[in-house]
Scaffold this motif. Structure first.
Motif, short mmCIF file in Angstrom:
data_model
loop_
_atom_site.label_atom_id
_atom_site.label_comp_id
_atom_site.label_asym_id
_atom_site.label_seq_id
_atom_site.Cartn_x
_atom_site.Cartn_y
_atom_site.Cartn_z
N ALA A 189 0.84 -1.19 0.00
CA ALA A 189 0.00 0.00 0.00
C ALA A 189 0.88 1.23 0.00
N VAL A 190 0.39 2.24 -0.64
CA VAL A 190 1.07 3.51 -0.59
C VAL A 190 0.10 4.56 -0.09
N LEU A 191 0.64 5.39 0.79
CA LEU A 191 -0.16 6.48 1.33
C LEU A 191 0.41 7.77 0.78
N ILE A 192 -0.40 8.54 0.15
CA ILE A 192 0.08 9.84 -0.30
C ILE A 192 -0.66 10.91 0.49
N TYR A 193 0.11 11.64 1.27
CA TYR A 193 -0.48 12.74 2.03
C TYR A 193 -0.26 14.04 1.26
N MET A 194 -1.28 14.83 1.17
CA MET A 194 -1.13 16.15 0.55
C MET A 194 -1.58 17.18 1.57
N MET A 195 -0.82 18.24 1.65
CA MET A 195 -1.24 19.27 2.61
C MET A 195 -1.13 20.65 2.00
N ASP A 196 -2.12 21.40 2.31
CA ASP A 196 -2.19 22.80 1.95
C ASP A 196 -1.29 23.57 2.92
N ILE A 197 -0.32 24.29 2.41
CA ILE A 197 0.54 25.04 3.33
C ILE A 197 0.44 26.54 3.07
N SER A 198 -0.67 26.93 2.53
CA SER A 198 -0.85 28.36 2.29
C SER A 198 -0.89 29.10 3.62
N GLY A 199 -0.84 30.40 3.56
CA GLY A 199 -0.74 31.22 4.75
C GLY A 199 -1.80 30.93 5.80
N SER A 200 -2.92 30.42 5.37
CA SER A 200 -4.03 30.26 6.31
C SER A 200 -3.88 29.03 7.19
N MET A 201 -2.92 28.14 6.86
CA MET A 201 -2.75 26.94 7.70
C MET A 201 -1.75 27.25 8.82
N GLY A 202 -2.27 27.48 10.00
CA GLY A 202 -1.39 27.85 11.12
C GLY A 202 -0.86 26.62 11.83
N GLU A 269 1.36 7.47 -11.45
CA GLU A 269 1.64 6.94 -12.78
C GLU A 269 3.06 6.38 -12.87
N HIS A 270 4.01 7.08 -12.26
CA HIS A 270 5.39 6.65 -12.41
C HIS A 270 5.79 5.51 -11.49
N ASN A 271 5.23 5.52 -10.29
CA ASN A 271 5.77 4.58 -9.31
C ASN A 271 4.82 3.48 -8.85
N TYR A 272 3.55 3.78 -8.83
CA TYR A 272 2.64 2.84 -8.18
C TYR A 272 1.55 2.42 -9.14
N SER A 273 1.80 1.31 -9.78
CA SER A 273 0.76 0.86 -10.69
C SER A 273 -0.42 0.36 -9.87
N PRO A 274 -1.60 0.80 -10.19
CA PRO A 274 -2.77 0.41 -9.42
C PRO A 274 -3.01 -1.09 -9.43
N GLU A 275 -2.37 -1.79 -10.38
CA GLU A 275 -2.51 -3.24 -10.40
C GLU A 275 -1.86 -3.87 -9.18
N GLU A 276 -0.79 -3.24 -8.73
CA GLU A 276 0.01 -3.85 -7.67
C GLU A 276 -0.15 -3.16 -6.32
N TRP A 277 -0.64 -1.98 -6.34
CA TRP A 277 -0.64 -1.21 -5.10
C TRP A 277 -2.05 -0.82 -4.68
N ASN A 278 -2.23 -0.88 -3.38
CA ASN A 278 -3.41 -0.24 -2.79
C ASN A 278 -3.01 1.20 -2.52
N ILE A 279 -3.76 2.08 -3.09
CA ILE A 279 -3.34 3.47 -3.00
C ILE A 279 -4.33 4.28 -2.16
N TYR A 280 -3.76 4.98 -1.19
CA TYR A 280 -4.57 5.85 -0.34
C TYR A 280 -4.09 7.28 -0.50
N LEU A 281 -5.02 8.15 -0.74
CA LEU A 281 -4.69 9.54 -0.95
C LEU A 281 -5.41 10.36 0.12
N PHE A 282 -4.66 11.12 0.87
CA PHE A 282 -5.30 11.97 1.87
C PHE A 282 -4.92 13.41 1.62
#
Lengths: 364, 517
Positions: A189-202, A269-282
């Protein structure tokens, strides 16, 4: 003398777990836990496990000591709040593995165990050196066995001299390790975390994200053997960072969420083919996107490129003093019918409990 | 499972026992076993017994001890069980000299168990009894399920200190009571003074007689309704006899109570017992047993055992020093009215010095030695300190009295006043430093409610704990329970009725229990 302490100890551990379960909501908000994830065991102070007795109150603390000191001097060794040091006796620290903690989390939140998506189940081949054979490369020679065989042969044939115990191998003494190939079902499984770091995130918002991410991590690790985590931060542009930076970095500026989604798409697309990986995006954000058109672009990115390949897309919106927080509504309107997308709002630490529950209650 | 006792240690045990007997110690046969530190933690969690009833509390203790040992916060050198024969455990990874010290120490403990009067009523086959309890509890678990039994035991453990350690010495058998007791006015007739007929109505005025008769009748009515007839210290016994519990519950309750009575004397004589054992290991080791090359290690461990830290009294240290002080005082005659009357400190300090012979230690047969043998037989910690603590001793030991200072939120030294120190020590030791709780009414308000009273002895009880404990008593009594306790000089009635805890100020509107202090 056979002791049954192990039974009693097991019972005690069970009761401790029950106590932790009861206080789980509190534990979920404890930031000290983070940073210990490298360690296998975490010490958790368990309160209220002592038996109540009729006893004198702490306000009556007085006693007789020994040593030097003039009237009015503080008694050495009693720090500030001696009532507090007294209290310390009632708190017991119990070591518990992160796995057990995740287990408790799962039971308490009634999280179903995640079933890796069927077609992505892959079998890993692993070689295990468990056998012995007569022939093989010298690098695999089993020295101990070979030595023993040579020794035995020499003793039997009378060549062995205890005063000068030299052992000489012959060809027939040599044995080699051999391997068996084992097929092991493995789900990655791969977990991809994305975070907003704009000025409003204190800092407060980041703390929430840290805690939430910690527990997401703990739960998913419980469910997969191999797990990879990737971290993306974005304001108007997106970039991949390491874990440390992810939780520390602070930027100013606007927000273009689509930038992060594009990067995530590229990563997958480059690293985690959905055939082989459980992908979690947060994705963690305060929901303040720069423009309507960008929000629309995000939705189309999600529907066309991301969602079909994912186990779960979790969008977690933290409350912020600034901004409209509209993005969550956009997601609801445009993609409310998609199964793989789950949104939650986290305004305070106490919401983490419910947020985790929302994310994983579908068992994906 | 245990490590076999090595031959040289078994031999040493014999040698040390012989020296101990020579010095006048008399003990039960003592069996030493050697344990690894892991096993020691296990046995210690069971308070030294190989078998106890199954309960997670022992698992908790085990976890604590194991961790303590792992982090080097404390190790258990020695453990000994009051039993005939005595069982004692040696820690396998100790040094040889440690084993010798511990064995000398243990023989003195065994002597104490055998001869101190406070231990005279304890069960000397407690190892068997404990195993017996374990079997019984296990049988109940099979029948009623572990959850129920464990829960019930947990409830009881919260009440286990509510016993009356002195009650084992009280003879309640009426046939044994002295006959000369003043006759109780059983007839409940108003006393009539003898008088001639014509004087009778002056000597025994009719209105007084009527009033007296009414008073007696009322008293009788009140007495017959009193339950219990006297305030009861042994709350566990009261519950055992009167609470609506099932047979198996009553059986477990009686076991827990029995175990508490078994352990009670050890709590009552901690300072004396450890002092006595330290006195003897020190005497035997330095006089007979120690080899030259063991001296440094012995000294290090001995001084570690007796080390003091501010704010904490070391019972080993206090005990051994006080025993030595007594020995010295009786050897030099520093007691009795003549000595007490002397207020010249210079004279007191050298009193009877000439009686001390040249060789420093005085052995068997000296008045001091005889005195401490007598002390070990009849005193407990409270009476020991009450009788033998002297201002000189307090000064020599550098004792002080400390108290919590709310301003600085620290413990601060108050003073070095002898009376204050002594009363503080006695307070901490009396009833093992726990509050006195009595059953003062078993039928409160005539509604079968239980009324407990805390006899205030200078310190308030902890409210939070008291409320939780009340809940546990309610589990057993199953009717509302009350506790009368003084908090900040206000009488408060804490109650728990099965659903909620309440507390109210006690005034005349609140009913009074059958007995009042």
């Amino acid at each position: 003398m056979i002791l049954q302490i192990n039974n009693d100890h097991q019972r005690f551990r069970k009761i401790v777990k029950g106590r932790i379960r009861k206080d789980l909501r509190k534990f979920l908000t404890r930031s000290e836990l983070i940073g210990r994830e490298g360690k296998k065991y975490i010490s958790i102070p368990v309160r209220g496990i002592d038996m109540p007795h009729f006893r004198y109150g702490d306000n009556n603390d007085a006693g007789v000591g020994t040593g030097d000191g003039k009237p009015g001097d503080a008694v050495q060794g009693s720090g500030a709040g001696a009532g507090g040091t007294e209290e310390g006796k009632h708190i017991l620290e119990v070591d518990i593995s992160l796995e057990e903690l995740a287990e408790i989390l799962g039971e308490e939140l009634q999280l179903p165990r995640i079933k890796p998506r069927g077609k992505h189940r892959i079998s890993a081949e692993r070689d295990r050196y468990s056998g012995i054979r007569q022939a093989g490369p010298e690098s695999l020679r089993h020295f101990k066995r070979t030595f023993k065989r040579a020794l035995r042969r020499q003793i039997m044939s009378g060549f062995y001299n205890p005063d000068r115990p030299t052992i000489i191998f012959e060809r027939r003494d040599k044995v080699y390790r051999s391997w068996k190939t084992i097929l092991k079902p493995q789900s990655n499984a791969v977990l991809i975390y994305m975070m907003d770091i704009s000025g409003s995130m204190g800092d407060e918002q980041k703390e929430l994200v840290r805690l939430e991410a910690f527990w997401i991590d703990a739960w998913l690790r419980r469910n997969y053997q191999g797990i990879e985590s990737r971290y993306i931060v974005h304001d108007v542009r997106a970039g991949e960072v390491d874990r440390e930076t992810f939780f520390r970095i602070r930027e100013d500026g606007g927000t273009r969420i689509s930038s992060a989604y594009k990067l995530a798409r590229a990563l997958i697309e480059h690293n985690y083919s959905p055939e082989e990986w459980n992908i979690y995006l947060f994705h963690f954000s305060d929901g303040d996107n720069s423009s309507e058109s960008d929000s629309r672009e995000c939705c189309s990115l999600l529907t066309e490129n991301l969602l079909p390949n994912l186990n779960l897309f979790g969008y977690c919106q933290v409350a912020s003093a600034y901004g409209s927080g509209n993005f969550i509504n956009v997601l609801h309107e445009q993609l409310g019918d998609q199964e793989t997308i789950i949104t939650s709002r986290v305004n305070t630490k106490d919401d983490i409990y419910d947020s985790i529950k929302t994310f994983f209650s579908a068992g994906k | 499972m245990n490590i076999k006792l090595p031959k040289e240690i078994a031999e040493q045990a014999e040698i040390i026992a012989e020296y101990a007997r020579q010095e006048g110690l008399d003990f039960y046969p003592t069996i030493f076993e050697m344990l690894s530190s892991e096993q020691m933690s296990q046995v210690a969690a069971y308070c030294g017994f190989p078998k106890r009833y199954p309960h997670w509390r022992f698992g908790m203790e085990y976890e604590r001890l194991r961790k303590q040992h792992r982090y080097g916060l404390g190790r258990i050198y020695e453990m000994v069980i009051n039993n005939d024969p005595c069982y004692a455990y040696l820690l396998a990874d100790n040094m040889f000299v440690d084993h010798k010290t511990v064995m000398a120490h243990v023989y003195a403990h065994c002597d104490f168990f055998k001869h101190n009067v406070w231990f005279s009523k304890t069960n000397r086959s407690m190892i068997d009894e404990m195993a017996n309890h374990a079997t019984r509890v296990r049988r109940y678990i099979e029948r009623h399920g572990i959850e129920r039994v464990e829960q019930f035991i947990e409830t009881l453990l919260s009440l286990e200190n509510l016993i009356d350690a002195h009650s084992v010495f009280v003879r309640r058998n009426p046939q044994l009571e002295p006959k000369s007791q003043p006759a109780v006015n059983h007839t409940r007739e108003a006393a009539r003074y003898p008088a001639k007929g014509y004087m009778d109505r002056y000597i025994n005025p009719p209105d007084v007689m009527t009033a007296e008769r009414t008073r007696l009748r009322e008293e009788a009515a009140q007495d017959s309704g009193r339950f219990p007839a006297e305030p009861v210290r042994d709350v566990l016994l009261f519950l055992l006899e009167n609470a609506p519990i099932e047979d198996w519950e009553a059986d477990i309750l009686s076991m827990i109570r029995e175990e508490m009575y078994y352990f009670a004397p050890q709590g009552q004589t901690k300072i004396m017992n450890e002092g006595w054992a330290s006195y003897w290991h020190s005497t035997l080791m330095t006089r007979y047993i120690l080899n030259d090359d063991e001296l440094i290690d012995y000294c290090e461990h001995h001084s570690g055992t007796l080390a003091t830290s501010p704010g904490r009294l070391n019972p080993y240290k206090l005990g051994i020093e006080l025993l030595r002080d007594i020995e010295l005082r009786w050897n030099t005659g520093r007691y009795g009215p003549e000595f007490d009357a002397c207020d010249d400190m210079a004279v007191r300090r050298v009193w009877g010095k000439e009686k001390i012979p040249k060789e420093r230690v005085i052995g068997r047969g000296s008045p001091g030695r005889e005195k401490i043998f007598q002390v070990r037989a009849v005193y407990n910690d409270v009476t020991f300190l009450d009788e033998f603590l002297t201002p000189e001793f307090v000064e020599a030991q550098n004792l002080y009295h400390y108290r919590y200072d709310p301003n600085t939120q620290r413990m601060v030294v108050v003073n070095r006043d002898f009376d204050k120190i002594k009363s503080q020590l006695l307070f901490a030791l009396a009833n093992h430093g726990q509050p006195y709780i009595f059953v003062t009414d078993g039928n409160f308000r005539n509604r079968g409610e239980l009324y407990l009273t805390h006899r205030h002895a200078g310190a308030d009880i902890d409210i939070k704990y008291a409320l939780e404990t009340l809940k546990n008593i309610h589990h057993i009594w199953k009717r509302p329970v009350h506790l009368n306790a003084r908090i900040d000089d206000e009488p408060i009635l804490f109650s728990y009725d099965g659903e909620q805890s309440t507390q109210q100020h006690i005034d005349e509107r609140v009913d009074a229990p059958a007995h009042d202090f």
